[in-house]
Design a protein around this motif. Structure first.
Motif, PDB file in Angstrom:
ATOM      1  N   SER A  83      31.881  29.904  55.706  1.00 26.37           N
ATOM      2  CA  SER A  83      33.062  29.678  56.519  1.00 26.37           C
ATOM      3  C   SER A  83      34.202  30.591  56.086  1.00 26.37           C
ATOM      4  O   SER A  83      34.597  30.600  54.937  1.00 26.37           O
ATOM      5  N   ASP A  84      34.739  31.374  57.031  1.00 26.96           N
ATOM      6  CA  ASP A  84      35.855  32.267  56.716  1.00 26.96           C
ATOM      7  C   ASP A  84      37.076  31.479  56.331  1.00 26.96           C
ATOM      8  O   ASP A  84      37.831  31.852  55.439  1.00 26.96           O
ATOM      9  N   ILE A  85      37.289  30.356  57.005  1.00 27.25           N
ATOM     10  CA  ILE A  85      38.459  29.540  56.708  1.00 27.25           C
ATOM     11  C   ILE A  85      38.347  28.978  55.309  1.00 27.25           C
ATOM     12  O   ILE A  85      39.286  29.029  54.516  1.00 27.25           O
ATOM     13  N   LYS A  86      37.161  28.438  54.982  1.00 26.69           N
ATOM     14  CA  LYS A  86      36.971  27.893  53.641  1.00 26.69           C
ATOM     15  C   LYS A  86      37.097  28.974  52.593  1.00 26.69           C
ATOM     16  O   LYS A  86      37.612  28.762  51.515  1.00 26.69           O
ATOM     17  N   ARG A  87      36.594  30.195  52.918  1.00 28.54           N
ATOM     18  CA  ARG A  87      36.666  31.285  51.959  1.00 28.54           C
ATOM     19  C   ARG A  87      38.115  31.631  51.665  1.00 28.54           C
ATOM     20  O   ARG A  87      38.519  31.844  50.525  1.00 28.54           O
ATOM     21  N   GLU A  88      38.933  31.687  52.717  1.00 31.38           N
ATOM     22  CA  GLU A  88      40.339  32.032  52.535  1.00 31.38           C
ATOM     23  C   GLU A  88      41.049  30.975  51.703  1.00 31.38           C
ATOM     24  O   GLU A  88      41.803  31.278  50.781  1.00 31.38           O
ATOM     25  N   LYS A  89      40.780  29.695  52.011  1.00 36.07           N
ATOM     26  CA  LYS A  89      41.405  28.610  51.248  1.00 36.07           C
ATOM     27  C   LYS A  89      40.939  28.638  49.807  1.00 36.07           C
ATOM     28  O   LYS A  89      41.713  28.394  48.886  1.00 36.07           O
ATOM     29  N   SER A  90      39.655  28.931  49.611  1.00 32.42           N
ATOM     30  CA  SER A  90      39.131  28.948  48.253  1.00 32.42           C
ATOM     31  C   SER A  90      39.801  30.018  47.411  1.00 32.42           C
ATOM     32  O   SER A  90      40.118  29.810  46.255  1.00 32.42           O
ATOM     33  N   MET A  91      40.024  31.192  48.015  1.00 34.05           N
ATOM     34  CA  MET A  91      40.659  32.264  47.266  1.00 34.05           C
ATOM     35  C   MET A  91      42.076  31.893  46.886  1.00 34.05           C
ATOM     36  O   MET A  91      42.575  32.230  45.819  1.00 34.05           O
ATOM     37  N   LYS A  92      42.745  31.146  47.780  1.00 32.54           N
ATOM     38  CA  LYS A  92      44.089  30.700  47.446  1.00 32.54           C
ATOM     39  C   LYS A  92      44.049  29.737  46.265  1.00 32.54           C
ATOM     40  O   LYS A  92      44.909  29.762  45.395  1.00 32.54           O
ATOM     41  N   LYS A  93      43.023  28.860  46.236  1.00 34.20           N
ATOM     42  CA  LYS A  93      42.887  27.939  45.121  1.00 34.20           C
ATOM     43  C   LYS A  93      42.635  28.699  43.822  1.00 34.20           C
ATOM     44  O   LYS A  93      43.156  28.365  42.776  1.00 34.20           O
ATOM     45  N   TRP A  94      41.843  29.765  43.918  1.00 41.53           N
ATOM     46  CA  TRP A  94      41.616  30.569  42.730  1.00 41.53           C
ATOM     47  C   TRP A  94      42.916  31.195  42.245  1.00 41.53           C
ATOM     48  O   TRP A  94      43.184  31.282  41.059  1.00 41.53           O
ATOM     49  N   ASP A  95      43.743  31.655  43.216  1.00 43.37           N
ATOM     50  CA  ASP A  95      45.008  32.270  42.822  1.00 43.37           C
ATOM     51  C   ASP A  95      45.829  31.330  41.971  1.00 43.37           C
ATOM     52  O   ASP A  95      46.429  31.721  40.974  1.00 43.37           O
ATOM     53  N   PHE A  96      45.860  30.067  42.343  1.00 42.15           N
ATOM     54  CA  PHE A  96      46.706  29.090  41.642  1.00 42.15           C
ATOM     55  C   PHE A  96      46.356  28.978  40.166  1.00 42.15           C
ATOM     56  O   PHE A  96      47.209  29.081  39.292  1.00 42.15           O
ATOM     57  N   VAL A  97      45.092  28.800  39.865  1.00 38.48           N
ATOM     58  CA  VAL A  97      44.680  28.608  38.475  1.00 38.48           C
ATOM     59  C   VAL A  97      44.546  29.929  37.726  1.00 38.48           C
ATOM     60  O   VAL A  97      45.032  30.092  36.620  1.00 38.48           O
ATOM     61  N   ASP A  98      43.866  30.912  38.372  1.00 36.42           N
ATOM     62  CA  ASP A  98      43.632  32.167  37.669  1.00 36.42           C
ATOM     63  C   ASP A  98      44.911  32.912  37.358  1.00 36.42           C
ATOM     64  O   ASP A  98      45.050  33.519  36.293  1.00 36.42           O
ATOM     65  N   LYS A  99      45.863  32.890  38.296  1.00 32.40           N
ATOM     66  CA  LYS A  99      47.126  33.570  38.018  1.00 32.40           C
ATOM     67  C   LYS A  99      47.861  32.900  36.862  1.00 32.40           C
ATOM     68  O   LYS A  99      48.502  33.573  36.050  1.00 32.40           O
ATOM     69  N   ALA A 100      47.751  31.576  36.806  1.00 37.89           N
ATOM     70  CA  ALA A 100      48.387  30.864  35.696  1.00 37.89           C
ATOM     71  C   ALA A 100      47.763  31.272  34.365  1.00 37.89           C
ATOM     72  O   ALA A 100      48.451  31.541  33.380  1.00 37.89           O
ATOM     73  N   LEU A 101      46.409  31.334  34.357  1.00 34.38           N
ATOM     74  CA  LEU A 101      45.726  31.733  33.137  1.00 34.38           C
ATOM     75  C   LEU A 101      46.017  33.193  32.766  1.00 34.38           C
ATOM     76  O   LEU A 101      46.330  33.518  31.623  1.00 34.38           O
ATOM     77  N   LEU A 102      45.930  34.093  33.753  1.00 33.50           N
ATOM     78  CA  LEU A 102      46.194  35.497  33.498  1.00 33.50           C
ATOM     79  C   LEU A 102      47.640  35.735  33.077  1.00 33.50           C
ATOM     80  O   LEU A 102      47.932  36.552  32.207  1.00 33.50           O
ATOM     81  N   GLY A 103      48.549  34.966  33.726  1.00 34.37           N
ATOM     82  CA  GLY A 103      49.954  35.082  33.350  1.00 34.37           C
ATOM     83  C   GLY A 103      50.182  34.678  31.906  1.00 34.37           C
ATOM     84  O   GLY A 103      50.910  35.335  31.159  1.00 34.37           O
ATOM     85  N   GLY A 104      49.527  33.587  31.516  1.00 40.27           N
ATOM     86  CA  GLY A 104      49.662  33.123  30.134  1.00 40.27           C
ATOM     87  C   GLY A 104      49.110  34.130  29.138  1.00 40.27           C
ATOM     88  O   GLY A 104      49.702  34.402  28.096  1.00 40.27           O
ATOM     89  N   ILE A 105      47.949  34.710  29.486  1.00 37.73           N
ATOM     90  CA  ILE A 105      47.352  35.714  28.605  1.00 37.73           C
ATOM     91  C   ILE A 105      48.255  36.941  28.502  1.00 37.73           C
ATOM     92  O   ILE A 105      48.464  37.502  27.421  1.00 37.73           O
ATOM     93  N   SER A 106      48.792  37.373  29.654  1.00 35.35           N
ATOM     94  CA  SER A 106      49.664  38.554  29.666  1.00 35.35           C
ATOM     95  C   SER A 106      50.904  38.336  28.812  1.00 35.35           C
ATOM     96  O   SER A 106      51.313  39.206  28.034  1.00 35.35           O
ATOM     97  N   ILE A 107      51.505  37.166  28.956  1.00 36.57           N
ATOM     98  CA  ILE A 107      52.699  36.859  28.165  1.00 36.57           C
ATOM     99  C   ILE A 107      52.370  36.865  26.684  1.00 36.57           C
ATOM    100  O   ILE A 107      53.125  37.381  25.847  1.00 36.57           O
ATOM    101  N   SER A 108      51.211  36.307  26.328  1.00 33.55           N
ATOM    102  CA  SER A 108      50.804  36.282  24.922  1.00 33.55           C
ATOM    103  C   SER A 108      50.621  37.694  24.373  1.00 33.55           C
ATOM    104  O   SER A 108      51.070  38.028  23.278  1.00 33.55           O
ATOM    105  N   ILE A 109      49.966  38.566  25.168  1.00 30.18           N
ATOM    106  CA  ILE A 109      49.741  39.947  24.737  1.00 30.18           C
ATOM    107  C   ILE A 109      51.067  40.679  24.561  1.00 30.18           C
ATOM    108  O   ILE A 109      51.291  41.392  23.575  1.00 30.18           O
TER     109      ILE A 109
END
Length: 619
Positions: free
Chosen positions: A575-601
């Motif tokens: 489903s294209d709709i589900k795929r788009e929503k899923s990527m947004k969900k990934w953005d929420f958590v992954d960006k938080a994790l990547l942001g935390g790692i970047s700040i630490s570095i």
């Protein structure tokens, strides 16, 4: 077709052909996946019993779930691997429920899928026991509800290419069989099979039969064993808990008092009494109330009423009146502080008039139950109700929606904000974010806490309330699971209930798999509604205490893991709709994790630069 009784006739030595003892090197539940198996075991081979992988799927009530746990334990003890992935399994074991049409339809679907995948199939549970000649079961091995202690034999013969059927049994399976629990902190303890009722709509009686109770000594012995294993909740389960012991000259209060005497005095292990129909507890109300007041017993009881009309109750052959049901509720509510009662309603039973239905609505409005299982009537083949004149389906659906709207308008937990409650934490919510605890009244409390709090008790302050549960903040831990002894491990991600919940039904709301006999609750559906949170999945209430950082880190990891599974599932759907929503969900958590790692570095880099300049300046 070959009958297993013929295949396994003794040879004169007292040992049936093909019999082998369980593997003494396998600890049940400690390793239930391939990666945990001993490296000494041979590679999987159709000719070597105990080297194959088994997929188990369970439909129905808590009794069925317990049966599946026992079958999983025996298979594990004999060397078989258990997997939640049907594609990688060598054989599928399907434990079935016959209460409602949706459950049996879901069973038919998975059987069809198994056949098309050329998977050897073994079907257990109420469907083959009650309808052994069903067309869907042709060419499939079956094992009856009282033959679960011989599941290894059935599986091994099926893997050899034999079709075997094992249905006749006069004695109950032992309670001390190996077991792999779905939830390692919860022991589902069957206290009896069958019932004394003859409800006109019930198919389960055809399968589970007349009442057969375990002895008090055997049940108390099992309680002692699981408490020593570190179990934190014991659920008493049966087709009708209240009828317990009437076939062996004892009663439910005698059993309850015997079990309570074995529970730890520190209140670390709780007892939950299972579903009971009104007729069999009326004479024991005060004794049962006394047990429910005990600090180690949840002040919760599931008492199905099914209809607010005496005329319909008579047509159902329920053997009680609305007035008697009210006596049960009123007495327990008066005598037991924090008492919570769940009930069941069947909408559109044959002959139900608008006046009958209105009486049901008025009953629910009067008591404002916090949990009501609302079901549409499903005629089950072979039952008297299936031959009665049916209410038009559009009327049944309309009544079901109306009653659901009435029920959902209640606010049962209003006023709990700010209260401090003791809770017992035993599970992770389906959102992958919260841990699930319960109060003495078995009210679900969702908290943000590290996973190592599973199996512990805590004091929690209620921060907000929703329709289905309340949210809390842990302010004090009472005991920790680190004190527990070895526990059976859960079957990895084993979903024993997901396929049988028909989304068009109103299963509102149960907190556990419960009896699927005269309670008429397709309770696998109710398990999924238990962990339905009242806030959006990405909304988090963080506790403000010294463990906040730890809790936040644990939440992020659980959240990411949960989203990972959901994204995989949604992407697979195409489903294209589900795929788009899923990527947004990934953005929420992954960006938080990547942001935390970047700040630490960046922080580390800045510190190194400062250190470098400090050294230069000092020179």
């Amino acid at each position: 077709m070959e009958d297993i009784e013929d295949l396994l006739i003794g040879t004169g030595t007292g040992t049936p052909p093909g019999f082998r003892p369980p593997l003494t090197s396998v600890t049940v539940g400690v390793g239930t996946t391939k990666k945990h198996r001993s490296s000494l075991l041979p590679s999987p081979s159709p000719s070597i019993p105990g080297t194959q992988t088994i997929f188990i799927k369970t439909f129905g009530c808590s009794h069925n779930q317990s049966d599946s746990e026992y079958m999983a334990g025996q298979l594990s003890a004999f060397g078989y691997s258990l997997s939640d992935n049907p594609d990688e399994a060598d054989l599928w074991l399907i434990n079935t429920c016959t209460v409602k049409s949706p459950s049996q339809s879901a069973m038919d679907t998975i059987i069809t899928k198994g056949k098309s995948s050329n998977k050897p199939l073994v079907v257990a549970g109420c469907v083959p026991q009650g309808s052994r000649d069903a067309k869907e079961l042709e060419g499939i091995s079956i094992v009856g509800v009282q033959q679960i202690d011989r599941v290894v034999e059935v599986v091994e013969e099926t893997l050899k290419g034999h079709e075997v059927r094992l249905l006749t049994r006069k004695t109950l399976p032992a309670l001390d069989l190996p077991k792999v629990r779905k939830n390692k902190f919860v022991e589902i303890l069957p206290i009896n099979v069958g019932c004394l009722g003859a409800c006109t709509y019930c198919k389960t009686k055809h399968a589970r039969g007349h009442l057969g109770s375990y002895t008090v000594d055997s049940l108390v012995g099992r309680v002692k064993s699981v408490v020593s294993d570190g179990v934190k909740e014991i659920w008493l389960s049966s087709e009708d808990t209240g009828a317990y012991g009437r076939d062996i000259g004892v009663n439910l209060p005698t059993l309850l008092n015997g079990i309570v005497a074995e529970l730890p005095a520190d209140g670390s292990t709780m007892l939950r009494i299972g579903m009971t129909n009104p007729p069999f507890i009326l004479e024991h109300l005060k004794e049962i109330a006394e047990v429910l007041r005990h600090p180690c017993v949840y002040s919760f009881l599931h008492v199905p009423v099914q209809s607010g009309s005496d005329a319909i109750l008579s047509a159902m052959n329920r053997e009680y009146t609305v007035s008697e049901f009210k006596t049960v509720v009123d007495t327990l509510t008066e005598l037991v502080p924090e008492m919570q009662i769940a009930t069941d309603i069947i909408c559109g039973f044959p002959g139900e008039t608008d006046e009958d239905f209105e009486q049901t609505v008025n009953l629910i409005k009067e008591y404002k139950f916090s949990q009501v299982h609302i079901s549409q009537f499903y005629p089950r083949p072979g039952t008297p109700a299936a031959r009665m004149k049916k209410v038009p389906s559009n009327v049944v659906k309309r009544r079901s929606r109306e009653l659901t709207n009435v029920f959902e308008a209640f606010t049962p937990y209003l006023g709990m904000e700010g209260k401090v409650e003791k809770i017992w934490i035993t599970d992770i919510a389906s959102d992958g974010v919260h841990l699930v605890g319960h109060t003495k009244g078995y009210i679900q409390v969702l908290v943000i806490a590290p996973d190592n709090m599973l199996g512990s008790s805590a004091m929690a302050k209620i921060t907000s309330v929703g329709r289905w549960s309340v949210f809390g903040e842990v302010i004090e831990t009472i005991n920790h699971p680190s004190d527990n002894k070895a526990l059976n491990k859960q079957v990895p991600n084993q979903d024993m209930s997901s396929l049988c919940c028909n989304q068009t039904e109103n299963c509102v709301i149960s907190e556990e798999p419960e009896s699927c006999a005269c309670g008429n609750v397709d309770s696998c559906c109710s398990q999924s509604t238990l962990e339905k949170t009242d806030s959006p999945r990405d909304t988090v209430v963080l506790p403000q205490n010294q463990n906040s950082n730890k809790n936040l880190f644990g939440w992020i990891l659980r959240k990411r893991k949960n989203l990972h599974k959901r994204v995989e599932s949604e992407l697979a759907s195409g489903s294209d709709i589900k795929r788009e929503k899923s990527m947004k969900k990934w953005d929420f958590v992954d960006k938080a994790l990547l942001g935390g790692i970047s700040i630490s570095i960046l922080t580390i880099f800045a510190l190194l630069v400062c250190l470098r300049f400090s050294v230069i300046w000092s020179q």
